[in-house]
Design a protein around this motif. Sequence first.
Motif, PDB file in Angstrom:
ATOM      1  N   ASN A 198      73.235  21.137  46.193  1.00 34.75           N
ATOM      2  CA  ASN A 198      74.780  21.147  46.305  1.00 34.75           C
ATOM      3  C   ASN A 198      75.371  22.264  47.138  1.00 34.75           C
ATOM      4  N   ASP A 199      76.393  22.476  47.376  1.00 32.76           N
ATOM      5  CA  ASP A 199      76.991  23.508  48.153  1.00 32.76           C
ATOM      6  C   ASP A 199      76.825  24.978  47.378  1.00 32.76           C
ATOM      7  N   GLN A 200      77.144  24.684  46.124  1.00 31.78           N
ATOM      8  CA  GLN A 200      76.971  26.194  45.252  1.00 31.78           C
ATOM      9  C   GLN A 200      75.533  26.551  45.299  1.00 31.78           C
ATOM     10  N   GLU A 201      74.572  25.625  45.145  1.00 30.53           N
ATOM     11  CA  GLU A 201      73.233  26.049  45.140  1.00 30.53           C
ATOM     12  C   GLU A 201      72.549  26.522  46.373  1.00 30.53           C
ATOM     13  N   SER A 202      73.188  25.754  47.472  1.00 28.46           N
ATOM     14  CA  SER A 202      72.739  26.337  48.821  1.00 28.46           C
ATOM     15  C   SER A 202      73.354  27.482  49.008  1.00 28.46           C
ATOM     16  N   LEU A 203      74.469  27.860  48.764  1.00 31.09           N
ATOM     17  CA  LEU A 203      75.072  29.117  48.931  1.00 31.09           C
ATOM     18  C   LEU A 203      74.397  30.208  48.113  1.00 31.09           C
ATOM     19  N   GLU A 204      74.041  30.101  46.928  1.00 27.83           N
ATOM     20  CA  GLU A 204      72.893  30.823  46.337  1.00 27.83           C
ATOM     21  C   GLU A 204      71.617  31.279  46.866  1.00 27.83           C
ATOM     22  N   MET A 205      71.113  30.090  47.167  1.00 29.31           N
ATOM     23  CA  MET A 205      69.774  30.037  47.623  1.00 29.31           C
ATOM     24  C   MET A 205      69.678  30.948  49.023  1.00 29.31           C
ATOM     25  N   ALA A 206      70.472  30.753  49.942  1.00 29.27           N
ATOM     26  CA  ALA A 206      70.934  31.474  51.172  1.00 29.27           C
ATOM     27  C   ALA A 206      71.270  32.755  51.003  1.00 29.27           C
ATOM     28  N   LEU A 207      72.028  33.194  50.012  1.00 34.63           N
ATOM     29  CA  LEU A 207      72.331  34.710  49.984  1.00 34.63           C
ATOM     30  C   LEU A 207      71.164  35.256  49.291  1.00 34.63           C
ATOM     31  N   VAL A 208      70.624  34.925  48.179  1.00 37.74           N
ATOM     32  CA  VAL A 208      69.398  35.540  47.538  1.00 37.74           C
ATOM     33  C   VAL A 208      68.267  35.649  48.588  1.00 37.74           C
ATOM     34  N   GLU A 209      68.055  34.484  49.229  1.00 36.66           N
ATOM     35  CA  GLU A 209      67.083  34.861  50.228  1.00 36.66           C
ATOM     36  C   GLU A 209      67.073  35.866  51.399  1.00 36.66           C
ATOM     37  N   ASN A 210      68.299  35.732  52.038  1.00 38.23           N
ATOM     38  CA  ASN A 210      68.670  36.569  52.851  1.00 38.23           C
ATOM     39  C   ASN A 210      68.812  38.054  52.493  1.00 38.23           C
ATOM     40  N   ILE A 211      69.120  38.338  51.392  1.00 39.83           N
ATOM     41  CA  ILE A 211      69.176  39.742  50.913  1.00 39.83           C
ATOM     42  C   ILE A 211      67.784  40.395  50.639  1.00 39.83           C
ATOM     43  N   GLN A 212      66.555  39.532  50.457  1.00 46.01           N
ATOM     44  CA  GLN A 212      65.376  39.865  50.661  1.00 46.01           C
ATOM     45  C   GLN A 212      64.896  40.628  52.032  1.00 46.01           C
ATOM     46  N   ARG A 213      65.599  40.016  53.116  1.00 42.67           N
ATOM     47  CA  ARG A 213      65.175  40.243  54.286  1.00 42.67           C
ATOM     48  C   ARG A 213      64.972  41.826  54.878  1.00 42.67           C
ATOM     49  N   GLN A 214      64.281  42.198  55.550  1.00 46.65           N
ATOM     50  CA  GLN A 214      64.239  43.751  55.937  1.00 46.65           C
ATOM     51  C   GLN A 214      65.196  43.892  57.027  1.00 46.65           C
ATOM     52  N   ASP A 215      65.561  43.147  57.811  1.00 46.04           N
ATOM     53  CA  ASP A 215      66.211  43.458  59.175  1.00 46.04           C
ATOM     54  C   ASP A 215      67.746  43.388  58.759  1.00 46.04           C
ATOM     55  N   LEU A 216      68.443  42.915  57.625  1.00 44.40           N
ATOM     56  CA  LEU A 216      69.778  42.957  57.439  1.00 44.40           C
ATOM     57  C   LEU A 216      70.557  44.380  57.381  1.00 44.40           C
ATOM     58  N   ASP A 217      71.629  44.614  58.259  1.00 44.08           N
ATOM     59  CA  ASP A 217      71.958  45.949  57.948  1.00 44.08           C
ATOM     60  C   ASP A 217      72.829  45.981  56.645  1.00 44.08           C
ATOM     61  N   PRO A 218      73.053  47.075  56.159  1.00 47.95           N
ATOM     62  CA  PRO A 218      73.618  47.478  54.789  1.00 47.95           C
ATOM     63  C   PRO A 218      74.839  46.706  54.567  1.00 47.95           C
ATOM     64  N   ILE A 219      75.750  46.529  55.411  1.00 48.47           N
ATOM     65  CA  ILE A 219      76.939  45.928  55.117  1.00 48.47           C
ATOM     66  C   ILE A 219      76.792  44.374  55.073  1.00 48.47           C
ATOM     67  N   GLU A 220      75.818  43.778  55.770  1.00 46.48           N
ATOM     68  CA  GLU A 220      75.516  42.150  55.473  1.00 46.48           C
ATOM     69  C   GLU A 220      74.939  42.506  53.937  1.00 46.48           C
ATOM     70  N   ILE A 221      74.225  43.197  53.577  1.00 46.59           N
ATOM     71  CA  ILE A 221      73.712  43.056  52.052  1.00 46.59           C
ATOM     72  C   ILE A 221      74.902  43.146  51.237  1.00 46.59           C
ATOM     73  N   ALA A 222      75.469  44.211  51.425  1.00 49.99           N
ATOM     74  CA  ALA A 222      76.744  44.480  50.717  1.00 49.99           C
ATOM     75  C   ALA A 222      77.828  43.114  50.445  1.00 49.99           C
ATOM     76  N   LEU A 223      77.943  42.450  51.641  1.00 48.96           N
ATOM     77  CA  LEU A 223      78.791  41.314  51.482  1.00 48.96           C
ATOM     78  C   LEU A 223      78.218  40.149  51.072  1.00 48.96           C
ATOM     79  N   SER A 224      76.970  40.089  51.093  1.00 48.98           N
ATOM     80  CA  SER A 224      75.957  38.953  50.435  1.00 48.98           C
ATOM     81  C   SER A 224      76.289  39.252  48.898  1.00 48.98           C
ATOM     82  N   TYR A 225      75.890  40.459  48.310  1.00 47.49           N
ATOM     83  CA  TYR A 225      76.329  40.887  46.778  1.00 47.49           C
ATOM     84  C   TYR A 225      77.692  40.361  46.595  1.00 47.49           C
ATOM     85  N   GLN A 226      78.787  40.759  47.306  1.00 49.94           N
ATOM     86  CA  GLN A 226      80.266  40.448  47.043  1.00 49.94           C
ATOM     87  C   GLN A 226      80.351  39.054  46.838  1.00 49.94           C
TER      88      GLN A 226
END
Length: 304
Positions: free
Chosen positions: A118-146
């Motif tokens: 569902n949308d909530q699960e998809s959001l969580e999966m996308a956010l958690v998986e993308n946080i693990q990436r090495q090429d996100l900038d610090p603000i992108e990571i911070a916004l994902s946490y928020q």
Amino acid sequence: MAKATKKQALGRGLSALLKDPSNDIQSAQDKNADKVIGNIVELDLDTIEVNPFQPRTNFSEESLQELASSIKELGIIQPITVRKIGLNKYQLVSGERRFRASKLLGLESITAYVRIANDQESLEMALVENIQRQDLDPIEIALSYQRLIDEINLTQEQMSERVGKKRSTIANYLRLLKLDPIIQTGMRDGFISMGHGRALIPIEDQSIQLDIYEKILSNKLSVRETEHLVRGYNTSDEVQPNEVKHESNEVPKYIKKGIAAFSEYFGHKIDVKVSKNGKGKITIPFHSEEDFNRIKKLVQGDSK
């Protein structure tokens, strides 16, 4: 080679199953769901839409071209992950760079793992998986946490468990969002590092944050030098020789209101000086040829 051919043929067979209206799988309990969910499937690129929950917003054209060249030579090594949202319709959960690079190559299909979410699960999966990436900038990571806090209602402790990061690390990223948006943009564009940003956090007054930010850029200050400058602001009311100087004259209210708008528009702290007779000068800083050309386009756009 025989194994690869068999795997690819299996993917095409599952794709045909997904296109069959009599097998419109909507949940893990539906008939044939076990044959598709979690398996590698060959999907047409035009049946996949990008994920609106994707926390990443910057995609380097150069890196996409490099990835496209790699895919052309080696193929898709790591399949993308999608969620099924309708009959032969899918939404990306992860792998947007691979998806974009494949479209650049003009490919018609791509290998993918299919999930039901569902949308909530998809959001969580996308956010958690993308946080693990090495090429996100610090603000992108911070916004994902928020977003995990605001939209999934996770605590910092729960996030720590989900993403495998210390709670203190998560807190340090979140604090970056207290910085002036111009400084956040500077961090995203690589003008300053996360270390510089963290050094500025103790300064609550965002106008002073911006003064120090300009000092960092103009003098190419290191993180340690920035920390020293910030300590000077916090321990003394007097401006030190190496610190930012403030104009003693009171700036008119109409200029104070305008400076914020100018700064937001040009993406830099705009300096305005006014003489006693009411005449003044506006200074727009730039930090590279590319930055200068960006500002030039903004000015030319307004003059048309």
